[in-house]
Write a protein that holds these residues in place. Structure first.
Motif, PDB file in Angstrom:
ATOM      1  N   ILE A  38      50.160 -38.231 -73.100  1.00  0.00           N
ATOM      2  CA  ILE A  38      50.645 -39.074 -71.995  1.00  0.00           C
ATOM      3  C   ILE A  38      50.231 -38.489 -70.659  1.00  0.00           C
ATOM      4  N   ILE A  39      50.363 -37.200 -70.506  1.00  0.00           N
ATOM      5  CA  ILE A  39      49.971 -36.550 -69.249  1.00  0.00           C
ATOM      6  C   ILE A  39      48.477 -36.708 -68.999  1.00  0.00           C
ATOM      7  N   LEU A  40      47.660 -36.491 -70.011  1.00  0.00           N
ATOM      8  CA  LEU A  40      46.217 -36.588 -69.835  1.00  0.00           C
ATOM      9  C   LEU A  40      45.788 -37.995 -69.443  1.00  0.00           C
ATOM     10  N   PHE A  41      46.412 -39.018 -69.994  1.00  0.00           N
ATOM     11  CA  PHE A  41      46.011 -40.385 -69.707  1.00  0.00           C
ATOM     12  C   PHE A  41      46.613 -40.928 -68.416  1.00  0.00           C
ATOM     13  N   THR A  42      47.577 -40.254 -67.836  1.00  0.00           N
ATOM     14  CA  THR A  42      48.180 -40.773 -66.607  1.00  0.00           C
ATOM     15  C   THR A  42      47.959 -39.890 -65.391  1.00  0.00           C
ATOM     16  N   GLN A  43      47.520 -38.664 -65.560  1.00  0.00           N
ATOM     17  CA  GLN A  43      47.420 -37.753 -64.429  1.00  0.00           C
ATOM     18  C   GLN A  43      46.012 -37.246 -64.158  1.00  0.00           C
ATOM     19  N   ASN A  44      44.994 -37.843 -64.713  1.00  0.00           N
ATOM     20  CA  ASN A  44      43.629 -37.378 -64.529  1.00  0.00           C
ATOM     21  C   ASN A  44      43.112 -37.879 -63.187  1.00  0.00           C
ATOM     22  N   CYS A  45      43.058 -37.031 -62.182  1.00  0.00           N
ATOM     23  CA  CYS A  45      42.697 -37.480 -60.837  1.00  0.00           C
ATOM     24  C   CYS A  45      41.198 -37.620 -60.648  1.00  0.00           C
ATOM     25  N   THR A  46      40.372 -37.022 -61.496  1.00  0.00           N
ATOM     26  CA  THR A  46      38.931 -37.148 -61.303  1.00  0.00           C
ATOM     27  C   THR A  46      38.309 -38.182 -62.212  1.00  0.00           C
ATOM     28  N   HIS A  73      33.610 -29.898 -62.203  1.00  0.00           N
ATOM     29  CA  HIS A  73      33.411 -30.249 -63.608  1.00  0.00           C
ATOM     30  C   HIS A  73      34.749 -30.212 -64.334  1.00  0.00           C
ATOM     31  N   ALA A  74      34.941 -31.125 -65.267  1.00  0.00           N
ATOM     32  CA  ALA A  74      36.143 -31.136 -66.099  1.00  0.00           C
ATOM     33  C   ALA A  74      35.720 -31.302 -67.557  1.00  0.00           C
ATOM     34  N   ILE A  75      36.276 -30.475 -68.430  1.00  0.00           N
ATOM     35  CA  ILE A  75      35.962 -30.512 -69.852  1.00  0.00           C
ATOM     36  C   ILE A  75      37.233 -30.846 -70.626  1.00  0.00           C
ATOM     37  N   LEU A  76      37.143 -31.874 -71.455  1.00  0.00           N
ATOM     38  CA  LEU A  76      38.249 -32.343 -72.299  1.00  0.00           C
ATOM     39  C   LEU A  76      39.494 -32.696 -71.492  1.00  0.00           C
ATOM     40  N   ALA A  77      39.323 -32.971 -70.224  1.00  0.00           N
ATOM     41  CA  ALA A  77      40.436 -33.270 -69.329  1.00  0.00           C
ATOM     42  C   ALA A  77      41.470 -32.147 -69.325  1.00  0.00           C
ATOM     43  N   LEU A  78      41.059 -30.962 -69.747  1.00  0.00           N
ATOM     44  CA  LEU A  78      41.950 -29.807 -69.782  1.00  0.00           C
ATOM     45  C   LEU A  78      41.502 -28.683 -68.858  1.00  0.00           C
ATOM     46  N   PHE A  79      40.189 -28.469 -68.764  1.00  0.00           N
ATOM     47  CA  PHE A  79      39.650 -27.365 -67.977  1.00  0.00           C
ATOM     48  C   PHE A  79      38.811 -27.929 -66.838  1.00  0.00           C
ATOM     49  N   SER A  80      39.058 -27.446 -65.653  1.00  0.00           N
ATOM     50  CA  SER A  80      38.335 -27.925 -64.490  1.00  0.00           C
ATOM     51  C   SER A  80      37.868 -26.733 -63.671  1.00  0.00           C
ATOM     52  N   GLN A 107      29.108 -39.535 -59.806  1.00  0.00           N
ATOM     53  CA  GLN A 107      29.997 -39.332 -60.953  1.00  0.00           C
ATOM     54  C   GLN A 107      29.187 -39.368 -62.236  1.00  0.00           C
ATOM     55  N   LEU A 108      29.515 -38.477 -63.133  1.00  0.00           N
ATOM     56  CA  LEU A 108      28.916 -38.466 -64.466  1.00  0.00           C
ATOM     57  C   LEU A 108      30.055 -38.291 -65.449  1.00  0.00           C
ATOM     58  N   GLY A 109      30.141 -39.163 -66.429  1.00  0.00           N
ATOM     59  CA  GLY A 109      31.214 -39.085 -67.413  1.00  0.00           C
ATOM     60  C   GLY A 109      30.707 -39.336 -68.812  1.00  0.00           C
ATOM     61  N   ILE A 110      31.193 -38.550 -69.741  1.00  0.00           N
ATOM     62  CA  ILE A 110      30.871 -38.725 -71.151  1.00  0.00           C
ATOM     63  C   ILE A 110      32.176 -39.038 -71.878  1.00  0.00           C
ATOM     64  N   PHE A 111      32.148 -40.083 -72.690  1.00  0.00           N
ATOM     65  CA  PHE A 111      33.320 -40.608 -73.397  1.00  0.00           C
ATOM     66  C   PHE A 111      34.445 -40.894 -72.397  1.00  0.00           C
ATOM     67  N   ALA A 112      34.122 -41.813 -71.486  1.00  0.00           N
ATOM     68  CA  ALA A 112      35.052 -42.272 -70.447  1.00  0.00           C
ATOM     69  C   ALA A 112      35.530 -41.141 -69.548  1.00  0.00           C
ATOM     70  N   GLY A 113      34.774 -40.073 -69.472  1.00  0.00           N
ATOM     71  CA  GLY A 113      35.131 -38.950 -68.617  1.00  0.00           C
ATOM     72  C   GLY A 113      36.123 -37.986 -69.223  1.00  0.00           C
ATOM     73  N   PHE A 114      36.592 -38.252 -70.429  1.00  0.00           N
ATOM     74  CA  PHE A 114      37.577 -37.355 -71.041  1.00  0.00           C
ATOM     75  C   PHE A 114      36.926 -36.179 -71.756  1.00  0.00           C
ATOM     76  N   LEU A 115      35.732 -36.372 -72.305  1.00  0.00           N
ATOM     77  CA  LEU A 115      35.021 -35.273 -72.945  1.00  0.00           C
ATOM     78  C   LEU A 115      34.419 -34.360 -71.887  1.00  0.00           C
ATOM     79  N   TYR A 116      33.687 -34.947 -70.955  1.00  0.00           N
ATOM     80  CA  TYR A 116      33.107 -34.197 -69.828  1.00  0.00           C
ATOM     81  C   TYR A 116      33.047 -35.120 -68.635  1.00  0.00           C
ATOM     82  N   HIS A 117      33.394 -34.591 -67.464  1.00  0.00           N
ATOM     83  CA  HIS A 117      33.364 -35.376 -66.250  1.00  0.00           C
ATOM     84  C   HIS A 117      32.911 -34.496 -65.105  1.00  0.00           C
ATOM     85  N   ARG A 118      31.966 -35.015 -64.320  1.00  0.00           N
ATOM     86  CA  ARG A 118      31.470 -34.279 -63.154  1.00  0.00           C
ATOM     87  C   ARG A 118      31.549 -35.182 -61.941  1.00  0.00           C
TER      88      ARG A 118
END
Length: 129
Positions: free
Chosen positions: A13-21, A78-85, A110-121
């Motif tokens: 729930i947190i990952l899907f509602t609080q991802n600011c990038t 850069h953000a990886i798995l929406a956990l590490f930035s 912006q660059l996103g892989i798998f809707a930006g949740f796998l990798y996002h730049r």
């Protein structure tokens, strides 16, 4: 076991509602929570246009002072798995990378892989002199 399941549900729930990038479901109900410089990519509506598996786009940003676009500086986050930035995508970092003192204009990439949740730049590109 119950605590692990509760933790997994809470984290999802947190990952899907609080991802600011990247995309955030919270922006559907509270548009003021959108901190993404490319505001279209902070809502799930962007995924309907394509790019749910991979997207790369550049958006114009603020126009700076009356300067020539001679140099270009870039700062990325850069953000990886929406956990590490990590990284710094601020305008100041982009200006420092190319020794720019007068800003002609700013763009966001912006660059996103798998809707930006796998990798996002998210990169801030500053052009000026």
């Amino acid at each position: 076991m119950k605590k692990s399941i509760l933790f997994a549900i809470s984290l999802t729930i947190i990952l899907f509602t609080q991802n600011c990038t990247g995309g955030s479901l919270l922006t559907l109900y509270a548009p003021s929570t959108n901190t993404n410089p490319a505001t279209d990519y902070a809502t799930p509506a962007a995924y309907y246009r394509g790019g749910a598996l991979f997207h790369k786009a550049t958006y114009p940003g603020a126009i700076g002072s009356n300067a020539e676009a001679v140099n270009q500086g870039k700062g990325c986050n850069h953000a990886i798995l929406a956990l590490f930035s990590f990284g710094d995508s601020s305008i100041e970092t982009a200006k420092k990378s190319a020794n720019i003192t007068k800003v002609a204009f700013v763009e966001y990439e912006q660059l996103g892989i798998f809707a930006g949740f796998l990798y996002h730049r998210v990169c801030t590109i500053v052009k000026g002199s």
